[in-house]
Scaffold this active site. Structure first.
Site, PDB file in Angstrom:
ATOM      1  N   ARG A 177       0.846  -1.199   0.000  1.00 38.34           N
ATOM      2  CA  ARG A 177       0.000   0.000   0.000  1.00 38.34           C
ATOM      3  C   ARG A 177       0.878   1.245   0.000  1.00 38.34           C
ATOM      4  O   ARG A 177       1.961   1.257   0.598  1.00 38.34           O
ATOM      5  CB  ARG A 177      -0.876   0.042   1.257  1.00 38.34           C
ATOM      6  CG  ARG A 177      -2.143  -0.774   1.126  1.00 38.34           C
ATOM      7  CD  ARG A 177      -3.136  -0.149   0.133  1.00 38.34           C
ATOM      8  NE  ARG A 177      -4.350  -0.913   0.023  1.00 38.34           N
ATOM      9  CZ  ARG A 177      -4.588  -1.869  -0.875  1.00 38.34           C
ATOM     10  NH1 ARG A 177      -3.672  -2.175  -1.774  1.00 38.34           N
ATOM     11  NH2 ARG A 177      -5.734  -2.508  -0.910  1.00 38.34           N
ATOM     12  N   HIS A 228      -0.822   1.099  -9.660  1.00 43.47           N
ATOM     13  CA  HIS A 228      -1.570   0.248  -8.709  1.00 43.47           C
ATOM     14  C   HIS A 228      -2.304  -0.876  -9.465  1.00 43.47           C
ATOM     15  O   HIS A 228      -3.529  -1.016  -9.343  1.00 43.47           O
ATOM     16  CB  HIS A 228      -2.571   1.091  -7.888  1.00 43.47           C
ATOM     17  CG  HIS A 228      -3.103   0.344  -6.687  1.00 43.47           C
ATOM     18  ND1 HIS A 228      -3.432   0.968  -5.509  1.00 43.47           N
ATOM     19  CD2 HIS A 228      -3.366  -0.976  -6.496  1.00 43.47           C
ATOM     20  CE1 HIS A 228      -3.888   0.064  -4.649  1.00 43.47           C
ATOM     21  NE2 HIS A 228      -3.851  -1.125  -5.216  1.00 43.47           N
TER      22      HIS A 228
HETATM   23  P1  NDP Z   1      -2.430 -11.280   4.332  1.00 42.20           P
HETATM   24  O1  NDP Z   1      -3.334 -10.755   5.383  1.00 42.20           O
HETATM   25  O2  NDP Z   1      -2.585 -12.700   3.885  1.00 42.20           O
HETATM   26  O3  NDP Z   1      -0.909 -11.112   4.795  1.00 42.20           O
HETATM   27  C1  NDP Z   1      -0.443  -9.975   5.445  1.00 42.20           C
HETATM   28  C2  NDP Z   1       0.947 -10.262   5.955  1.00 42.20           C
HETATM   29  O4  NDP Z   1       1.470  -9.064   6.551  1.00 42.20           O
HETATM   30  C3  NDP Z   1       0.974 -11.342   7.053  1.00 42.20           C
HETATM   31  O5  NDP Z   1       2.118 -12.152   6.912  1.00 42.20           O
HETATM   32  C4  NDP Z   1       1.078 -10.527   8.342  1.00 42.20           C
HETATM   33  O6  NDP Z   1       1.685 -11.189   9.416  1.00 42.20           O
HETATM   34  C5  NDP Z   1       1.943  -9.377   7.869  1.00 42.20           C
HETATM   35  N1  NDP Z   1       1.814  -8.216   8.751  1.00 42.20           N
HETATM   36  C6  NDP Z   1       0.705  -7.498   9.029  1.00 42.20           C
HETATM   37  N2  NDP Z   1       0.995  -6.515   9.905  1.00 42.20           N
HETATM   38  C7  NDP Z   1       2.317  -6.629  10.173  1.00 42.20           C
HETATM   39  C8  NDP Z   1       3.209  -5.923  11.010  1.00 42.20           C
HETATM   40  N3  NDP Z   1       2.800  -4.903  11.754  1.00 42.20           N
HETATM   41  N4  NDP Z   1       4.495  -6.304  11.039  1.00 42.20           N
HETATM   42  C9  NDP Z   1       4.919  -7.364  10.304  1.00 42.20           C
HETATM   43  N5  NDP Z   1       4.132  -8.081   9.480  1.00 42.20           N
HETATM   44  C10 NDP Z   1       2.834  -7.714   9.424  1.00 42.20           C
HETATM   45  O7  NDP Z   1      -2.561 -10.285   3.090  1.00 42.20           O
HETATM   46  P2  NDP Z   1      -2.256 -10.587   1.548  1.00 42.20           P
HETATM   47  O8  NDP Z   1      -0.955 -11.256   1.440  1.00 42.20           O
HETATM   48  O9  NDP Z   1      -3.430 -11.205   0.904  1.00 42.20           O
HETATM   49  O10 NDP Z   1      -2.175  -9.072   0.984  1.00 42.20           O
HETATM   50  C11 NDP Z   1      -1.209  -8.186   1.479  1.00 42.20           C
HETATM   51  C12 NDP Z   1      -1.496  -6.768   1.001  1.00 42.20           C
HETATM   52  O11 NDP Z   1      -1.186  -6.645  -0.376  1.00 42.20           O
HETATM   53  C13 NDP Z   1      -2.952  -6.306   1.072  1.00 42.20           C
HETATM   54  O12 NDP Z   1      -3.301  -5.936   2.384  1.00 42.20           O
HETATM   55  C14 NDP Z   1      -2.956  -5.131   0.127  1.00 42.20           C
HETATM   56  O13 NDP Z   1      -2.616  -3.953   0.818  1.00 42.20           O
HETATM   57  C15 NDP Z   1      -1.831  -5.470  -0.858  1.00 42.20           C
HETATM   58  N6  NDP Z   1      -2.350  -5.719  -2.204  1.00 42.20           N
HETATM   59  C16 NDP Z   1      -1.964  -4.890  -3.227  1.00 42.20           C
HETATM   60  C17 NDP Z   1      -2.378  -5.113  -4.511  1.00 42.20           C
HETATM   61  C18 NDP Z   1      -1.903  -4.269  -5.634  1.00 42.20           C
HETATM   62  O14 NDP Z   1      -2.444  -4.356  -6.740  1.00 42.20           O
HETATM   63  N7  NDP Z   1      -0.878  -3.449  -5.429  1.00 42.20           N
HETATM   64  C19 NDP Z   1      -3.284  -6.231  -4.837  1.00 42.20           C
HETATM   65  C20 NDP Z   1      -3.632  -7.034  -3.704  1.00 42.20           C
HETATM   66  C21 NDP Z   1      -3.176  -6.779  -2.438  1.00 42.20           C
HETATM   67  P3  NDP Z   1       1.039 -12.508  10.063  1.00 42.20           P
HETATM   68  O15 NDP Z   1       1.267 -13.585   9.024  1.00 42.20           O
HETATM   69  O16 NDP Z   1       1.803 -12.721  11.284  1.00 42.20           O
HETATM   70  O17 NDP Z   1      -0.419 -12.210  10.269  1.00 42.20           O
HETATM   71  C1  OXD Z   2      -6.145  -5.072  -3.454  1.00 44.01           C
HETATM   72  C2  OXD Z   2      -5.661  -4.105  -4.431  1.00 44.01           C
HETATM   73  O1  OXD Z   2      -6.115  -4.812  -2.248  1.00 44.01           O
HETATM   74  O2  OXD Z   2      -5.929  -4.282  -5.643  1.00 44.01           O
HETATM   75  O3  OXD Z   2      -6.572  -6.171  -3.877  1.00 44.01           O
HETATM   76  O4  OXD Z   2      -4.986  -3.154  -4.062  1.00 44.01           O
END
Ligand code: NDP
Ligand code: OXD
Length: 315
Positions: free
Chosen positions: A230, A278
């Site tokens: 993000r 994005h």
């Molecule tokens: P998940 O919820 O599956 O994974 C999030 C990961 O981040 C987990 O491993 C979690 O740890 C870790 N995490 C969260 N908070 C912290 C912290 N404070 N410190 C360290 N690690 C942390 O999400 P996804 O993998 O499905 O997606 C991740 C992000 O990708 C989305 O939230 C979105 O913002 C972004 N995204 C962007 C897109 C784009 O087009 N650019 C498309 C899709 C998603 P833990 O495993 O311990 O819970």
């Molecule tokens: C998502 C994105 O969160 O597209 O899936 O950013």
């Protein structure tokens, strides 16, 4: 009446509606803002960046579906109804994100920007090329997306580590977690891939202090940042400062604190920055309408919804 309402900003709802109706012709699928009908008939909202306060207007709402994997476009709403908030976990979206991550890791690893610049000048000159097995990639966020990308990068041969909030064990991937694990994770990482969610704990995490801790003297001779998590995770001015002072040798940025990236941003023209709008992991209605409908069917059969976010953690 148990209607589905599509609420989206910046996306075309007609395409989504067509997919929903093709798969579930008997469902009532409405579109905000023009075809909402009676707010009391809305049971499910499928949303991408709804205006804050809007969802509080549906008194019989049973569940909210984020049409993206991230939910920060919803959790920032102080009036968000206290119903289950479900996010997208789907093979199509995951595969798209992994494509993006692998493309950009390889772009920096194989010095594509440098060779493109040479091509413009018709320069035939080969640079030393480390093997993937000499290069340390670190993935911040070892969730659904981070883990898939990590496994594919490891398969290509990179030395891959992941960083998460809680401890993880993934075959072939070195893992770090929590504040105590961050320093060691950064110190071994030459290409930092960020796939964290935006929460109060992660906002601004990609700042100059953090970027200075990356490994600059590894096989690539510099550190690189790839942020597809993000925009609010990153401080644009700090990325520019890190590029200026050499803490970073290059960056690939798909997300920005302000989107679209303002035309006057110096990131647009920086020679070592790759910008995408994005679209690292786009939500394709052809894949995701089915995903949401399956969840609604589960819910109506009395089964638990999958991928409900933890409101306290914010993701
Ligand atoms: P998940 O919820 O599956 O994974 C999030 C990961 O981040 C987990 O491993 C979690 O740890 C870790 N995490 C969260 N908070 C912290 C912290 N404070 N410190 C360290 N690690 C942390 O999400 P996804 O993998 O499905 O997606 C991740 C992000 O990708 C989305 O939230 C979105 O913002 C972004 N995204 C962007 C897109 C784009 O087009 N650019 C498309 C899709 C998603 P833990 O495993 O311990 O819970
Ligand atoms: C998502 C994105 O969160 O597209 O899936 O950013």
């Amino acid at each position: 009446m148990s209607a589905i309402l599509l609420v989206m900003t910046g996306w075309d709802p007609a395409e989504w509606q067509a997919q929903f109706l093709a798969l579930a012709p008997r469902r009532e699928v409405r579109i905000w803002p023009d075809r909402v009908g009676d707010p009391a008939e809305i049971s499910y909202v499928c949303a991408w960046k709804p205006p804050p306060g809007l969802l509080a207007q549906f008194p019989h709402l049973k569940a909210i579906f984020s049409l993206g994997a991230g939910v920060d476009h919803l959790t920032g709403d102080p009036l968000l109804p206290a119903v289950p908030l479900v996010r997208v976990v789907d093979r199509d979206l995951t595969a798209r994100m992994t494509e993006y991550v692998v493309l950009h890791v390889l772009l920096h690893h194989r010095r594509l920007r440098l060779y493109q610049a040479q091509q413009r000048e018709r320069v035939w000159h080969e640079h030393a090329q480390p093997a993937a097995s000499e290069v340390a990639v670190g993935i911040m966020g070892l969730g659904v997306l981070g883990r898939d990308a990590a496994e594919v990068l490891a398969r290509i041969g990179f030395r891959v580590a992941g960083f998460s909030r809680t401890g993880k064990s993934v075959a072939g991937i070195e893992t770090f977690h929590g504040e105590n694990g961050l320093e060691a994770f950064l110190a071994r990482t030459e290409i930092l891939v960020c796939l964290l969610p935006h929460t109060p704990a992660t906002e601004g995490i990609l700042n100059l202090t953090l970027l200075r801790k990356l490994k600059r003297d590894g096989a690539l001779g510099g550190a690189y940042l790839i942020n597809a998590g993000r925009g609010m995770l990153q401080v644009d001015a700090d990325i520019l400062a890190a590029l200026e002072e050499g803490a970073l040798a290059g960056a690939s940025l798909d997300v920005f604190p302000s989107e679209p990236l303002p035309r006057e941003s110096p990131l647009w023209t920086h020679p070592n920055v790759v910008i995408t709008p994005h679209n690292a992991g786009v939500s394709d209605p052809r894949a995701l309408a089915n995903n949401v409908l399956m969840q609604i069917e589960r819910f109506e059969r009395g089964l638990p919804l999958e991928h409900v976010i933890d409101r306290k953690a914010g993701y």
